[in-house]
Scaffold this active site. Structure first.
Site, PDB file in Angstrom:
ATOM      1  N   LEU A 190      74.911  59.014  69.796  1.00 12.80           N
ATOM      2  CA  LEU A 190      75.490  60.186  70.434  1.00 12.80           C
ATOM      3  C   LEU A 190      75.279  60.024  71.932  1.00 12.80           C
ATOM      4  O   LEU A 190      74.223  59.541  72.356  1.00 12.80           O
ATOM      5  CB  LEU A 190      74.810  61.477  69.955  1.00 12.80           C
ATOM      6  CG  LEU A 190      75.048  61.897  68.498  1.00 12.80           C
ATOM      7  CD1 LEU A 190      74.282  63.181  68.187  1.00 12.80           C
ATOM      8  CD2 LEU A 190      76.526  62.086  68.210  1.00 12.80           C
ATOM      9  N   ASP A 191      76.272  60.415  72.718  1.00 11.01           N
ATOM     10  CA  ASP A 191      76.143  60.309  74.179  1.00 11.01           C
ATOM     11  C   ASP A 191      74.935  61.107  74.662  1.00 11.01           C
ATOM     12  O   ASP A 191      74.474  62.036  73.992  1.00 11.01           O
ATOM     13  CB  ASP A 191      77.406  60.847  74.868  1.00 11.01           C
ATOM     14  CG  ASP A 191      78.637  60.021  74.546  1.00 11.01           C
ATOM     15  OD1 ASP A 191      78.473  58.869  74.095  1.00 11.01           O
ATOM     16  OD2 ASP A 191      79.750  60.538  74.745  1.00 11.01           O
ATOM     17  N   LYS A 192      74.464  60.756  75.831  1.00  4.94           N
ATOM     18  CA  LYS A 192      73.280  61.409  76.395  1.00  4.94           C
ATOM     19  C   LYS A 192      73.466  62.922  76.484  1.00  4.94           C
ATOM     20  O   LYS A 192      72.534  63.693  76.232  1.00  4.94           O
ATOM     21  CB  LYS A 192      72.972  60.827  77.781  1.00  4.94           C
ATOM     22  CG  LYS A 192      71.717  61.380  78.427  1.00  4.94           C
ATOM     23  CD  LYS A 192      71.453  60.708  79.769  1.00  4.94           C
ATOM     24  CE  LYS A 192      70.212  61.284  80.446  1.00  4.94           C
ATOM     25  NZ  LYS A 192      69.950  60.632  81.759  1.00  4.94           N
ATOM     26  N   THR A 228      75.498  64.730  74.621  1.00  7.72           N
ATOM     27  CA  THR A 228      75.952  65.287  73.349  1.00  7.72           C
ATOM     28  C   THR A 228      74.756  65.697  72.496  1.00  7.72           C
ATOM     29  O   THR A 228      73.741  65.019  72.459  1.00  7.72           O
ATOM     30  CB  THR A 228      76.812  64.262  72.577  1.00  7.72           C
ATOM     31  OG1 THR A 228      77.965  63.936  73.370  1.00  7.72           O
ATOM     32  CG2 THR A 228      77.270  64.813  71.245  1.00  7.72           C
ATOM     33  N   HIS A 241      83.040  56.839  73.182  1.00  4.99           N
ATOM     34  CA  HIS A 241      83.442  58.123  73.778  1.00  4.99           C
ATOM     35  C   HIS A 241      84.741  58.649  73.170  1.00  4.99           C
ATOM     36  O   HIS A 241      85.569  59.244  73.870  1.00  4.99           O
ATOM     37  CB  HIS A 241      83.611  57.984  75.293  1.00  4.99           C
ATOM     38  CG  HIS A 241      82.349  57.687  76.036  1.00  4.99           C
ATOM     39  ND1 HIS A 241      81.120  58.195  75.691  1.00  4.99           N
ATOM     40  CD2 HIS A 241      82.136  56.912  77.139  1.00  4.99           C
ATOM     41  CE1 HIS A 241      80.200  57.753  76.538  1.00  4.99           C
ATOM     42  NE2 HIS A 241      80.790  56.963  77.404  1.00  4.99           N
TER      43      HIS A 241
END
Length: 246
Positions: A105-107, A109, A190
């Site tokens: 998961l993105d930072k 998110t 992404h």
């Protein structure tokens, strides 16, 4: 079936301590197997058949560990990072060094992460051939309309060699700021942010709600975690609710 193994290895895997620490416990007479003190680290024991006590407390051994983790924003999804704090920094469990987050998961998110040491299950969940559905809550700037749901369902050109596979956009509210749930069956870089960007929207907030049959426990606060229930694990391994989109 686990079978027998060295007592020091079994105790270390059960989270009693490091290999050297459990050897000291064994030699001090702190470990009993079926009511008898064992002082040899190389002695064999069977976690399924033998009653093992460490300092008078039952020892439970499982081959793999499975944790549901509610990722907060500001942490990278990795086992270690030279610059940023990782999700693993928030995890305080025995044998943490064996564990890893499944997928990324993105930072910025938030939401559901599965943390385990079961490489086979992780591969199964992440394999592009399996098309495991993942659902996210998203907040975007701009007004979402039915035509955008249709675009998600048809696949969107996000600049890759191929458009995205069909996805589902369920609009929850629409206005200057819109909210929706998005379900995808891929895991491109992404991906959700790029899909909305291709339609002229900026993602303001993103949270993963589910992965396959596993859904984030609403009672689990950000930064907290718990072991999967037997039912959750069984459904995840059976592959229920996977691949409904693709």
């Amino acid at each position: 079936m686990m079978g027998t193994m060295r007592l020091d290895k079994l105790l270390a895997n059960a989270g009693i301590g490091t290999r050297s620490q459990v050897k000291q416990l064994i030699r001090k007479g702190c470990i009993s197997v079926n009511g008898e003190i064992v002082k040899m680290p190389e002695a064999k024991a069977d976690s399924e058949k033998d009653k093992i006590l460490a300092n008078g407390k039952d020892v439970f051994y499982t081959e793999y560990e499975y944790y549901m983790f509610h990722k907060p924003a500001g942490y990278v999804t990795a086992t270690r990072d030279k610059q940023d704090s990782t999700v693993m920094d928030l995890l305080e469990v025995p044998q943490k060094e064996k564990l890893f987050p499944v997928g990324r998961l993105d930072k910025d998110t938030e939401g559901l992460l599965l943390i385990t040491d079961d490489g086979a299950l992780a591969h199964d969940l992440l394999s592009p051939k399996k098309h495991v559905d993942k659902t996210y809550f998203v907040r975007v700037s701009g007004t979402l309309l039915s035509e955008h749901s249709e675009a998600f369902a048809s696949g969107i050109n996000i600049g890759d060699e191929k458009p995205t596979l069909p996805a589902r956009l369920d609009i929850l509210s629409s206005g200057e700021i819109s909210e929706a749930e998005v379900t995808i069956c891929e895991g491109r870089f992404h991906q959700i942010k790029r899909m909305f960007k291709a339609l002229g929207f900026q993602v303001l907030y993103l949270k993963r709600l589910s992965m396959g049959s596993l859904r984030l426990d609403a009672a689990l606060e950000k930064g907290r975690y718990r072991k999967l229930t037997e039912e959750e694990l069984a459904q995840l391994k059976e592959g229920k609710n996977r691949g409904k989109l693709c």
